[in-house]
Design a protein around this motif. Sequence first.
Motif, mmCIF file in Angstrom:
data_model
loop_
_atom_site.group_PDB
_atom_site.id
_atom_site.type_symbol
_atom_site.label_atom_id
_atom_site.label_comp_id
_atom_site.label_asym_id
_atom_site.label_seq_id
_atom_site.Cartn_x
_atom_site.Cartn_y
_atom_site.Cartn_z
ATOM 1 N N THR A 259 39.610 38.901 49.124
ATOM 2 C CA THR A 259 38.650 38.709 48.040
ATOM 3 C C THR A 259 37.757 39.941 47.950
ATOM 4 O O THR A 259 37.946 40.911 48.694
ATOM 5 C CB THR A 259 37.811 37.435 48.265
ATOM 6 O OG1 THR A 259 37.011 37.179 47.110
ATOM 7 C CG2 THR A 259 36.933 37.548 49.496
ATOM 8 N N ASP B 80 33.438 35.786 44.207
ATOM 9 C CA ASP B 80 34.667 35.055 43.963
ATOM 10 C C ASP B 80 35.345 35.641 42.733
ATOM 11 O O ASP B 80 34.908 36.660 42.185
ATOM 12 C CB ASP B 80 34.413 33.546 43.822
ATOM 13 C CG ASP B 80 33.560 33.191 42.605
ATOM 14 O OD1 ASP B 80 33.364 34.062 41.726
ATOM 15 O OD2 ASP B 80 33.104 32.042 42.529
ATOM 16 N N LYS B 81 36.399 35.016 42.281
ATOM 17 C CA LYS B 81 37.197 35.543 41.176
ATOM 18 C C LYS B 81 36.417 35.660 39.875
ATOM 19 O O LYS B 81 36.711 36.508 39.024
ATOM 20 C CB LYS B 81 38.411 34.629 40.982
ATOM 21 C CG LYS B 81 39.515 35.185 40.133
ATOM 22 C CD LYS B 81 40.705 34.236 40.182
ATOM 23 C CE LYS B 81 41.941 34.863 39.588
ATOM 24 N NZ LYS B 81 43.131 33.997 39.809
ATOM 25 N N THR B 82 35.392 34.816 39.695
ATOM 26 C CA THR B 82 34.665 34.777 38.426
ATOM 27 C C THR B 82 33.602 35.858 38.314
ATOM 28 O O THR B 82 33.060 36.072 37.232
ATOM 29 C CB THR B 82 33.998 33.403 38.240
ATOM 30 O OG1 THR B 82 32.977 33.240 39.237
ATOM 31 C CG2 THR B 82 35.020 32.283 38.366
ATOM 32 N N ARG C 166 44.353 34.313 45.919
ATOM 33 C CA ARG C 166 43.807 33.413 44.891
ATOM 34 C C ARG C 166 42.500 33.928 44.284
ATOM 35 O O ARG C 166 42.223 33.697 43.111
ATOM 36 C CB ARG C 166 43.586 32.032 45.505
ATOM 37 C CG ARG C 166 43.204 30.960 44.495
ATOM 38 C CD ARG C 166 43.013 29.605 45.176
ATOM 39 N NE ARG C 166 42.696 28.568 44.209
ATOM 40 C CZ ARG C 166 43.604 27.815 43.591
ATOM 41 N NH1 ARG C 166 44.889 27.993 43.853
ATOM 42 N NH2 ARG C 166 43.250 26.886 42.725
ATOM 43 N N GLU C 167 41.677 34.628 45.048
ATOM 44 C CA GLU C 167 40.383 35.082 44.550
ATOM 45 C C GLU C 167 40.429 36.476 43.929
ATOM 46 O O GLU C 167 39.390 37.058 43.611
ATOM 47 C CB GLU C 167 39.344 35.057 45.682
ATOM 48 C CG GLU C 167 39.002 33.659 46.157
ATOM 49 C CD GLU C 167 38.518 32.747 45.025
ATOM 50 O OE1 GLU C 167 37.764 33.237 44.157
ATOM 51 O OE2 GLU C 167 38.906 31.568 44.999
#
Length: 444
Positions: free
Chosen positions: A116, A121-123, A317-318
Amino acid sequence: MASPTTLPVAVIGAGPVGLAAAAHVLENGLEPLIFEAGLAAGAAIEQWRHIRLFSPWRYNLDPAAVRLLEASGWVPPRATAVPYGGELIDYYLTPLAALPAIKARLQTGDRVTAVTRSGMDKTSTRNRETTPFTVRVRHRDGGTRDYAVAAVIDASGTWSTRNPLGASGLPAPGEDAAADRISAPLPDVAGRDRASFAGRRVLVVGAGHSAANTLISLTDLARDDPATRIVWAVRGASAEKVYGGGDADGLPARGQLGSRLRRLVEAGRIELHSGFGITSLTPTDSGVSVEAVDGRTLQVDLVVPCTGFRPDLGILRELRLHLDPAVEAPVQLGPLIDPEFHSCGTVPPHGARVLAHPEKDFYLVGMKSYGRAPTFLLATGYEQVRSVAAALAGDREGADTVHLELPETGVCSTDAGTSFEVPRPDRQQLTPSRPNPPSEPRHD
């Protein structure tokens, strides 16, 4: 928080492409930090050390890695010899991993569980490109640690995530329940795993060269133990694509494999079932019942899954990835490698620009960069990491100047056993050309 410019480049995986990435990162004046889930470099190849590659040594050695090795007095193997997986480990990867420049930066038995951006996080978008990555690692002692790194090169491959036996891309009903009747991919039938196969009725599922190697090994075993029975199931209407080009193959090893397999089937030593898409597996007292879409059922003792592999994307995922919807490769690479339309012998050289994602300084390379496509070859992976290392070092010209030396006949083919004209990005149907031999053992 440390500046990204002072942090190392994380390399995930210490197979041929991962160690090549580390060598190129070093040559570009950067600091690699290599994480290998296995206990030694080449841990995945160790599982198929008994399998012979189709291409000679000259196409299986990375130039930067060779330069490191030769500086230590290493003598390269004969360029035209064709190695086994075990030889690739013993004569190349193990000496490479033992060099002080690599050994000091290699952590074995350490599995990356997530990647990550540090504190994001991803956002999260603001300052994302200048924020270091966090690589979470589970160590062999069970402890977990987060590492801050400037960039990430994921060369972890796909060996740990095989495709299921089910015809629709999902595990067939009963597949999990029958797990103890399903072997590992590419078992060592004649050696380490002999006792599991001798005297048993064995079903090999798949239409690639992994299946061909296993089938031939089983017939050798059956010669010594006549009670051994061999069954082969393929989804396609025939097995012609597995037989390949025979004497017309550019590399003799592959042509011999296909020709021998054809003779064994025609002689009745292998029981072939074509058009056999698996819909269910049911454990029995002595083995497993395998049912096809059309209702046919095979009763066997053991199943060998030669169904190919897919990437483990869960650890990413992130991150903001841009993946081809069909093969799960980087979106610009996907149309160039789709096995329904062409072979890897026609994939143009590509590097950092083609492999780039919205997540700056993150790259999938090697077999994992090809997603579900089975058309990867080592020479391609080596050129990928050369370009990526140059890009990370700020050498854009070096990163964009990509090239790839291949045999005149091409290097590899899809399981269809054919090569094609240079692929078009729109995936339109292409015109078949002459058969081309693969560079690596097929795992599909």
